[in-house]
Design an enzyme around this catalytic site. Sequence first.
Site, PDB file in Angstrom:
ATOM      1  N   HIS A  16       0.838  -1.205   0.000  1.00 57.39           N
ATOM      2  CA  HIS A  16       0.000   0.000   0.000  1.00 57.39           C
ATOM      3  C   HIS A  16       0.869   1.250   0.000  1.00 57.39           C
ATOM      4  O   HIS A  16       0.617   2.210  -0.721  1.00 57.39           O
ATOM      5  CB  HIS A  16      -0.887   0.052   1.255  1.00 57.39           C
ATOM      6  N   LYS A  40     -15.114  -8.387   2.671  1.00 53.78           N
ATOM      7  CA  LYS A  40     -14.048  -8.769   3.607  1.00 53.78           C
ATOM      8  C   LYS A  40     -14.445  -8.309   4.997  1.00 53.78           C
ATOM      9  O   LYS A  40     -14.891  -7.183   5.152  1.00 53.78           O
ATOM     10  CB  LYS A  40     -12.729  -8.069   3.234  1.00 53.78           C
ATOM     11  N   ARG A  89      -1.706  -6.235  -8.412  1.00 56.19           N
ATOM     12  CA  ARG A  89      -0.575  -7.115  -8.073  1.00 56.19           C
ATOM     13  C   ARG A  89      -0.477  -8.176  -9.156  1.00 56.19           C
ATOM     14  O   ARG A  89      -0.358  -7.855 -10.320  1.00 56.19           O
ATOM     15  CB  ARG A  89      -0.792  -7.741  -6.690  1.00 56.19           C
ATOM     16  N   SER A 127      -2.639  -8.015   2.722  1.00 55.16           N
ATOM     17  CA  SER A 127      -2.931  -7.879   4.154  1.00 55.16           C
ATOM     18  C   SER A 127      -3.350  -9.228   4.730  1.00 55.16           C
ATOM     19  O   SER A 127      -3.025  -9.569   5.864  1.00 55.16           O
ATOM     20  CB  SER A 127      -4.056  -6.863   4.371  1.00 55.16           C
TER      21      SER A 127
END
Length: 166
Positions: A16, A40, A89, A127
Site C-alpha cells: 500500500h 471482507k 498485483r 494484508s
Amino acid sequence: MKAVYPGSFDPLTYGHLDLIKRASQIFEQVIVVVGNNPQKKPVFSLEKRIELVKVAIKDFPNVCIDKFDGLIIDYVRDKNIKIVIRGLRAISDFEYEFQMALTNRKMDPEIETIFMMPDESYSYLSSKLIKEIASLGGDVSQFVPPFVEKELKHGYFSQNQREGKI
Ligand code: ADP
C-alpha cells in the site's frame, strides 16, 4: 489533480505504502480513503486502520486520509474528484478490479480508475497473508512498517486472537 486511493488497509502493508508514494509523485493531492469492503470482514477496527495509515503518511505532505462507508463512487462524486487509484498485483487482482472499474465507469463515466503496480518485491503482498503469517508467529518485518508489526505482535490483533475473536 486530486486522486483517491480507497481500500480496507487491514492492515497497511509496504505494498500500500509503495502505491501511496508513487501516487503522491504524480498527483497534487492523494486522499487515502479507509473503508469497509463488505466482502471482507476487517480484523482491525476502522479506527486502528486509520491510525496506522495516519502514521504511514506523515512524511507525505500531499497525502491525507479520510474514511468512508459506502460506494467509493459516491465519495468521489461528492468531493468532485475524478481519479480513483487502485493497485494491481498479480493476475489474481485483475478480474475483480476490472469488473469494479468498468461498473464504476457505467455509474459515472467521468470517473477514471488508474491502476498502479507496486515494486515487484511487493507484488505478492496482501494484508490477508500478513495476518496469517502474524497469527502463526512469523516475522512480518519485511512486509509492514514497524508500527504495524507492533500492532500485529502485541496490540489489538494479538489481543483479539488471544481472546478468540479472530
Ligand atoms: P480492498 O478491500 O479495497 O481491496 P485493500 O486494502 O486490500 O482493499 O487494497 C486496496 C488497494 O490496494 C487495492 O486496489 C489493492 O489491489 C491494492 N493493494 C493491496 N496490496 C497491494 C500490494 N501489495 N501492491 C499493490 N497494490 C496493493
